[in-house]
Structure formats: structure tokens, C-alpha cells
Enzyme design. Sequence first.
Site, PDB file in Angstrom:
ATOM      1  N   ASN A 199       0.907  -1.158   0.000  1.00 55.92           N
ATOM      2  CA  ASN A 199       0.000   0.000   0.000  1.00 55.92           C
ATOM      3  C   ASN A 199       0.941   1.201   0.000  1.00 55.92           C
ATOM      4  O   ASN A 199       1.267   1.761   1.034  1.00 55.92           O
ATOM      5  CB  ASN A 199      -0.891  -0.004   1.242  1.00 55.92           C
ATOM      6  CG  ASN A 199      -1.873  -1.162   1.202  1.00 55.92           C
ATOM      7  OD1 ASN A 199      -2.365  -1.540   0.142  1.00 55.92           O
ATOM      8  ND2 ASN A 199      -2.161  -1.747   2.361  1.00 55.92           N
ATOM      9  N   LYS A 252       0.940  -3.398  -6.076  1.00 60.48           N
ATOM     10  CA  LYS A 252      -0.426  -3.796  -5.700  1.00 60.48           C
ATOM     11  C   LYS A 252      -1.345  -2.812  -6.414  1.00 60.48           C
ATOM     12  O   LYS A 252      -1.354  -1.624  -6.083  1.00 60.48           O
ATOM     13  CB  LYS A 252      -0.586  -3.693  -4.185  1.00 60.48           C
ATOM     14  CG  LYS A 252      -2.010  -3.887  -3.674  1.00 60.48           C
ATOM     15  CD  LYS A 252      -2.047  -3.884  -2.142  1.00 60.48           C
ATOM     16  CE  LYS A 252      -3.454  -4.017  -1.593  1.00 60.48           C
ATOM     17  NZ  LYS A 252      -3.472  -4.080  -0.117  1.00 60.48           N
ATOM     18  N   GLU A 300      -8.014  -3.498  -2.951  1.00 61.05           N
ATOM     19  CA  GLU A 300      -8.249  -2.862  -1.650  1.00 61.05           C
ATOM     20  C   GLU A 300      -8.003  -1.349  -1.699  1.00 61.05           C
ATOM     21  O   GLU A 300      -7.304  -0.789  -0.860  1.00 61.05           O
ATOM     22  CB  GLU A 300      -7.362  -3.510  -0.572  1.00 61.05           C
ATOM     23  CG  GLU A 300      -7.695  -4.966  -0.344  1.00 61.05           C
ATOM     24  CD  GLU A 300      -6.931  -5.631   0.796  1.00 61.05           C
ATOM     25  OE1 GLU A 300      -7.487  -6.556   1.393  1.00 61.05           O
ATOM     26  OE2 GLU A 300      -5.794  -5.217   1.072  1.00 61.05           O
ATOM     27  N   ARG A 324       1.255  -8.047  -8.263  1.00 56.05           N
ATOM     28  CA  ARG A 324       0.519  -8.936  -7.349  1.00 56.05           C
ATOM     29  C   ARG A 324      -0.834  -9.370  -7.909  1.00 56.05           C
ATOM     30  O   ARG A 324      -1.549  -8.573  -8.530  1.00 56.05           O
ATOM     31  CB  ARG A 324       0.322  -8.260  -5.997  1.00 56.05           C
ATOM     32  CG  ARG A 324       1.636  -8.076  -5.268  1.00 56.05           C
ATOM     33  CD  ARG A 324       1.419  -7.329  -3.977  1.00 56.05           C
ATOM     34  NE  ARG A 324       1.198  -8.182  -2.837  1.00 56.05           N
ATOM     35  CZ  ARG A 324       0.243  -7.962  -1.941  1.00 56.05           C
ATOM     36  NH1 ARG A 324      -0.614  -6.983  -2.074  1.00 56.05           N
ATOM     37  NH2 ARG A 324       0.140  -8.760  -0.882  1.00 56.05           N
ATOM     38  N   ARG A 383     -14.975 -14.678  -3.478  1.00 52.56           N
ATOM     39  CA  ARG A 383     -13.680 -13.987  -3.425  1.00 52.56           C
ATOM     40  C   ARG A 383     -12.542 -14.915  -3.838  1.00 52.56           C
ATOM     41  O   ARG A 383     -11.583 -14.493  -4.493  1.00 52.56           O
ATOM     42  CB  ARG A 383     -13.450 -13.456  -2.009  1.00 52.56           C
ATOM     43  CG  ARG A 383     -12.060 -12.913  -1.815  1.00 52.56           C
ATOM     44  CD  ARG A 383     -11.895 -12.258  -0.457  1.00 52.56           C
ATOM     45  NE  ARG A 383     -10.485 -11.980  -0.192  1.00 52.56           N
ATOM     46  CZ  ARG A 383     -10.035 -11.493   0.943  1.00 52.56           C
ATOM     47  NH1 ARG A 383     -10.866 -11.222   1.932  1.00 52.56           N
ATOM     48  NH2 ARG A 383      -8.738 -11.273   1.118  1.00 52.56           N
ATOM     49  N   LYS A 439      -0.292 -14.892  -3.728  1.00 56.04           N
ATOM     50  CA  LYS A 439      -0.309 -15.368  -2.339  1.00 56.04           C
ATOM     51  C   LYS A 439      -0.519 -16.872  -2.322  1.00 56.04           C
ATOM     52  O   LYS A 439      -1.198 -17.413  -3.203  1.00 56.04           O
ATOM     53  CB  LYS A 439      -1.432 -14.693  -1.552  1.00 56.04           C
ATOM     54  CG  LYS A 439      -1.136 -13.255  -1.193  1.00 56.04           C
ATOM     55  CD  LYS A 439      -2.162 -12.716  -0.201  1.00 56.04           C
ATOM     56  CE  LYS A 439      -1.851 -11.252   0.092  1.00 56.04           C
ATOM     57  NZ  LYS A 439      -2.772 -10.655   1.074  1.00 56.04           N
ATOM     58  N   ASP A 466      -6.461 -15.351   1.844  1.00 52.28           N
ATOM     59  CA  ASP A 466      -5.531 -14.410   2.473  1.00 52.28           C
ATOM     60  C   ASP A 466      -4.769 -14.990   3.663  1.00 52.28           C
ATOM     61  O   ASP A 466      -5.131 -14.716   4.801  1.00 52.28           O
ATOM     62  CB  ASP A 466      -6.298 -13.169   2.929  1.00 52.28           C
ATOM     63  CG  ASP A 466      -5.371 -12.030   3.295  1.00 52.28           C
ATOM     64  OD1 ASP A 466      -4.183 -12.114   2.973  1.00 52.28           O
ATOM     65  OD2 ASP A 466      -5.846 -11.056   3.915  1.00 52.28           O
ATOM     66  N   GLU A 522       3.975 -15.776  -2.913  1.00 49.26           N
ATOM     67  CA  GLU A 522       4.132 -14.846  -1.797  1.00 49.26           C
ATOM     68  C   GLU A 522       3.678 -15.551  -0.531  1.00 49.26           C
ATOM     69  O   GLU A 522       2.525 -15.968  -0.416  1.00 49.26           O
ATOM     70  CB  GLU A 522       3.285 -13.582  -2.045  1.00 49.26           C
ATOM     71  CG  GLU A 522       3.316 -12.592  -0.886  1.00 49.26           C
ATOM     72  CD  GLU A 522       2.473 -11.328  -1.141  1.00 49.26           C
ATOM     73  OE1 GLU A 522       2.508 -10.783  -2.264  1.00 49.26           O
ATOM     74  OE2 GLU A 522       1.765 -10.903  -0.217  1.00 49.26           O
ATOM     75  N   GLU A 553       0.099 -12.495  10.658  1.00 49.90           N
ATOM     76  CA  GLU A 553      -1.131 -11.691  10.665  1.00 49.90           C
ATOM     77  C   GLU A 553      -2.329 -12.475  11.191  1.00 49.90           C
ATOM     78  O   GLU A 553      -3.091 -11.971  12.008  1.00 49.90           O
ATOM     79  CB  GLU A 553      -1.419 -11.184   9.245  1.00 49.90           C
ATOM     80  CG  GLU A 553      -2.736 -10.437   9.147  1.00 49.90           C
ATOM     81  CD  GLU A 553      -3.024  -9.886   7.749  1.00 49.90           C
ATOM     82  OE1 GLU A 553      -2.158  -9.998   6.867  1.00 49.90           O
ATOM     83  OE2 GLU A 553      -4.130  -9.349   7.564  1.00 49.90           O
ATOM     84  N   HIS A 602     -11.077 -17.279   7.926  1.00 50.97           N
ATOM     85  CA  HIS A 602     -11.461 -15.864   8.012  1.00 50.97           C
ATOM     86  C   HIS A 602     -12.595 -15.599   9.002  1.00 50.97           C
ATOM     87  O   HIS A 602     -13.480 -14.784   8.741  1.00 50.97           O
ATOM     88  CB  HIS A 602     -11.857 -15.340   6.624  1.00 50.97           C
ATOM     89  CG  HIS A 602     -11.218 -14.006   6.328  1.00 50.97           C
ATOM     90  ND1 HIS A 602     -11.368 -12.921   7.169  1.00 50.97           N
ATOM     91  CD2 HIS A 602     -10.420 -13.577   5.320  1.00 50.97           C
ATOM     92  CE1 HIS A 602     -10.704 -11.888   6.671  1.00 50.97           C
ATOM     93  NE2 HIS A 602     -10.092 -12.274   5.553  1.00 50.97           N
TER      94      HIS A 602
HETATM   95  O1  GCW Z   1      -3.978  -9.585   4.244  1.00 43.31           O
HETATM   96  C1  GCW Z   1      -4.398  -8.364   3.790  1.00 43.31           C
HETATM   97  C2  GCW Z   1      -3.984  -7.471   4.896  1.00 43.31           C
HETATM   98  C3  GCW Z   1      -3.645  -6.075   4.443  1.00 43.31           C
HETATM   99  C4  GCW Z   1      -2.634  -6.200   3.309  1.00 43.31           C
HETATM  100  C5  GCW Z   1      -3.275  -6.971   2.167  1.00 43.31           C
HETATM  101  C6  GCW Z   1      -2.307  -7.196   1.010  1.00 43.31           C
HETATM  102  C7  GCW Z   1      -0.802  -4.756   2.788  1.00 43.31           C
HETATM  103  O2  GCW Z   1      -4.974  -7.462   5.886  1.00 43.31           O
HETATM  104  O3  GCW Z   1      -3.121  -5.396   5.538  1.00 43.31           O
HETATM  105  O4  GCW Z   1      -2.183  -4.936   2.869  1.00 43.31           O
HETATM  106  O5  GCW Z   1      -3.664  -8.230   2.607  1.00 43.31           O
HETATM  107  O6  GCW Z   1      -1.672  -8.237   1.005  1.00 43.31           O
HETATM  108  O7  GCW Z   1      -2.198  -6.349   0.157  1.00 43.31           O
END
Ligand code: GCW
Length: 681
Positions: free
Chosen positions: A191, A268, A272, A305, A316, A340, A345, A367, A373, A501
Site C-alpha cells: 500500500n 499492488k 483494496e 501482485r 472472493r 499469495k 488471504d 508470496e 497476521e 477468516h
Molecule cells: O492480508 C491483507 C492485509 C492487508 C494487506 C493486504 C495485502 C498490505 O490485511 O493489511 O495490505 O492483505 O496483502 O495487500
Amino acid sequence: MLLRKIALCSGALLACATLARAEDGSRLWLRFEEAAQREAESKKFTSNRESPTVAVALSELRRCWRGKPVALTLDENLRSLKDGYRIAGDAQAVTITAGQEAGLLYGVYHLLRLQATGGEVANPRAEEIPSYDRRILNHWDNLDGSIERGYAGRSLWRWDELPAALSPRYEAYARANASIGVNGTVLNNVNANPKMLTREYLLKVKALADVFRPYGLTVYLSVNFAAPKAIGGLPTADPLNREVAGWWSAKAKEIYGLIPDFGGFLVKANSEGQSGPQDYGRTHADGANMLADALKPHGGIVMWRAFVYNPTKEDRAKQAYQEFVPLDGQFRDNVIIQIKNGPVDFQPREPFSPLFGALRRTQEMVELQITQEYLGHSKQLVYLAPLFEEVLQSDTYSDGQGSTVAKITNGALRPAKVTAIAGVANTGSDVSWCGHHFAQANWYAFGRLAWNVNLTSEQLADEWIRMTFTANPRFVAPVKDLMMTSRETCVSYMTPYGLHHIFTHSFNHHYGPGPWDNIPGGRHDWMPWYYHNADSAGVGFDRSAAGSNAVAQYFPPLREIYGDPDRCPENLLLWFHHVPWTRALKNGLSLWDNLCYRYNEGVQKVREYGKTWDSMEPYVDAQRFREVQSKLKVHAADALIWKDACLLYFQTFSGLPIPANVEPPVHTLDELKRRELIPIE
Ligand code: GCW
């Protein structure tokens, strides 16, 4: 005589000082006993080349190596070794041969690792070629010093002091990475603040790159796609606009003018809330290629990404695949799609992302997330290497049986111009770097696996324990066992059987449970109920053909296996199916009873870890012993909250009793819902 005495005394003082040095975790796994070579002995170490990297390699040998003389030989014809090395020992000496300078340094760390772990140091012999070309940490560090999803203090980068002041930690960081083979670092959050690309900040980045370079560590930056507008004064960031492309080319040139070995950009985009090419009706390929063209003349790469999803009706978990598969083949050869590990996530357990293997004419990289987290932050002891291993060794079947995620991404199955792997870092300003002494193992394991994807999580735990704590078998065996089971334990008390989640959404900290959370007006795809779908009939996300049909994104036979509740691996059952509470699982017990037992087992295991650790006191220095002990207490209390919260909440749907041999909840559901369970660090 007097002089001699003084010399002896100061030597003794030095030794004492070394012994008394607090074990605060700051030395990580690099607790090599100083060999204290005398000046004359330094002649034992030679090299056919002089350079800053070779100087580091020689100084590491002088400081720490207690074995035979070592000769470092650089042979640039040895291209097939990449930045790997060969080690050969004979009666007189050990030779490390490499095709690149960094390889010599990695070879030295190989020797030091052997020495520290009790390996063969008399006649060492090895040939190592890294699994991935680029082994990269991703820092989600912001320019204000905060870290997104960071649980180890503030950012290591002191932007306000740079470039004038260089913290000694920068070099220590580079050394730690070199010691495990990490050769790249993305300094800032995906971000991304556009300011990162201003001259003022690029000079700071250059200062860091200069410190890192001798350790073979290359710098990359996350870039904000709207930067041409935000800092370039252009009215648009449309990737097909010539001025925009020109701005990026000039920026790339400026960066390489300062940092000739700059690695490239991480992006990115359209995710989001981040801007991206779709803001202008363009595709991800248009965006990535424009940046790739800017970097190409300088040898840079774009890591684009695939973490994209929107609050639509579509599942999703399917969206990244839907977005990228139609673009396959359209990306430049210096673009690599960074995916990812799972389709949602970084959950305690997910299936691998169906994108792996699905992009046949586009380079792909994994990734992973090293920072915890969703796995207990730096409060819980969770060793992640088994998770990394599970992902990397998952068979995608994309090119027939044996098409593991590792082989798809490391060039073993498909030729690739560039191969890479990334891990979201867990480092920060904490004295012990990672916030929990055992979280260091996750950084360590990421680097070692990126170097050699076939190392096992168990081997890595073994190495790390010996280097970080002690080689005493009374310590190694129980602690290894604890580490090896810790990830599955976390799955047990958080999200067993493919649940995912169900973290509290109210505070977005992703630590405690909140399966009941439903924020009015909030995005449905961020709400726990979206993922668990609990009702009186059962629980789980129906991704079978009758549901969202996400299973169809997997190659056969996986789509059939995942799509059939009888064949779906039980550890992913509720990821792919909405399952009746009373359905019998393989052990003959109902899903409900199994959930109860698993949550309970998770809690009991964490309590056992506490007891195991208590009995380790004789083998550990006081400070680290106490710090881990107190974390394990928090860990046990929080695991209990997870169990009580999930069982009491799901019971409102199942209407079934908690089996008598499961520890009855000590909290009430109302109490758990009313208070914010776990404070943010
Ligand atoms: O897992 C989510 C996180 C965000 C993160 C996003 C991402 C950096 O909650 O905090 O932002 O993924 O991977 O872009």
C-alpha cells in the site's frame, strides 16, 4: 612482563564480557562463538579476488571459523552455479568456489552453519545451487515508521534520519539475510506512499542499498501506480498515455543512476483501494508491461501482485484466477505475477491458489507471509515452515502428476527468465527483531527454503534450534516437537477442518475470534459469516459445482477430489463444502463432535507447550526463558478464548451438546461478544 600481564587481563576481560553478554535475541541464529583469531592466523584465509563482498566473507571467517584454512575462489565461468557455491575440503584446507561473489559469502555461512550445528567440518563437501534466483523479503513498512501487520515494533528504516545517519541495524539486517540466502528486500509497504519515489526518498533508499550491497542484498521498491499524478504533476496515470510511460522511464533511469543494481518494482494495483490500470479501463497486463518497459533497459523486474478481489457476488476465492487467466501470455518477460499462497488471504490453512500452474505463458512466484497476521501475531508460538512446506509441495497437477507449486515456480518444469519467491517480513525495531524469540525461526526458515525448496521443516527447525539456543539433545528434541506441531495446533484452536477468516472484523486486527461479527454497511466479503455460512443445516463455504464452483479452477483430478465431500481432504472440508453438523467424518464421529474435539485439543496442546517450556529452564539463558514463558501464558489464554468463542457461537446453530470429555467453556458467548477480546499490541 608487565605488558604481557596487561594483555592477558584484557583478554580475560574480553572473554568475560562475551560470556556475560545478555541473551536478548538480538544475535538471532548468528550466535557463533567468536574464534578470536590472532592477527597471524588471518593469513589462513585467502581469496583470488578483492571486493567488499569478499571482505565480508573473509572477516566472517576470521571472526568465527575455527577450522582449517579456507581459500575463496571466484570463477566467473561457473555460471550454472548461479549465486551458489562448491565446497571441498582436503587434508590442508577448505576451498569455496563460486561463480559470483555472493556465492563465496553464502559458502562461508554454510561452513559456519556446519560448525554451529555439529556438522562435518573436517572435510566438508557441498554443491549448492539456489532453488530461486530472487529470494525476497517484502516489508509492509510505511514512511511514518509504522508497519502494516507488523508485530515487532517500528520499522527498521529510520526514514527521518536517512541518508545522513546509518543505524548499525542496517548492516546487521543485511548480514542476517545473507546468512540464510535472502538476496532481495522490498523496503516499503505494497500500500505504497507515492512519496517513496521522490528524489528525497530515493537518496535515503540509496544509502540503505549501499549498506546492503556487500551482503548481496538488492533493494526493490513498492510503487504506487498513481505516482505520475501524485508526485509527477501529470493529469493521469493511464498506462497507455505516452507522458505517463515517459515519466516512469525517467524515474527508472533516475533510480538506476543512484542504485545501479536496483531490483525492480512490486505493485499492488486495483486491490483494496489502490489505484491501477483498471481506473483507466486498462488491464493488469497494460499496467505491468508499461512498468516493465521502463525497467527493462536497466535489467529490472516487475512483481505484479495477483491479490485482487472486489465485493461482487462472485466468490472472493475465485477472483484472482478470473482476473489473470484471460491475460496469460500478455505479460513481458521481466514481469512475474506474485501470487499469495492461498486464494483468500494467509489463513492458518488454505488450499494452494488455483492460479499456480494455470498461467502457462506467464511467470509466477509465490508470496508467503512470515509475519503472523492470522496466526497469533508475535504473541503465539507458531512455527510456519510446515505451512510453507505444505504449500510449496502441493501438487497442482497442471503439467501432470508432480507439478508442485515449487516446481511450477522455480523453473524446474517450465523455463523461466526469472524465478522468485517472496515472504512478508516479520522484522521490526524490537531488540529481538521479530517480537517473539520463536518468530525468528520463521524468518530463518523462509530464507533457507527459498534457497533450497527441498529442505524439510524439521531439518530447518533442528538447525535453527541448535544455532539459536543449544545443541543439547534434552532441549532440541522437545522443542523441535513443540515447533513442528505448533502450526497444526494453531489451526485446531482457530480454524479446523478448512474454516477460514472467522477473525473478529470489528477492529481489523485479525487476532481474536469474531465469527458473529456483522458490521452494518461493511463489505460482505470482509465479514466472517461470508466465509463460515453457519446455519441450522451445517457450516462451511460451498465451493463445489453446486455452490460457487471454485473447485473447477483446479486441475483434474483435484477438482473432482475437492468437489466431492467424501473425497475432499478433511483438513479442507469446510473450505469447499457446507457440511451438516451431524455428518460423520472418517473417524465415525459427527462433524460437530470433531469440531469440539479439535478446538479442545488445540487448547490442551498449547498448555502442554507451556509445561514443556517450563522444563527447559536449565538449558536456556534467563532472559529468553522468561520472555518465551510469559508469551506462552498469553498464548494459552487466547487459545482458550478461540475455543470457547467458536464452540459457543457455532452451537447456537448446531443445537448440539459439547461432548462431556471436552473441557466446558469458561467464558459465555455474551461476554465474549461484548468485550473486545484481545488488545492490539
Ligand atoms: O492480508 C491483507 C492485509 C492487508 C494487506 C493486504 C495485502 C498490505 O490485511 O493489511 O495490505 O492483505 O496483502 O495487500
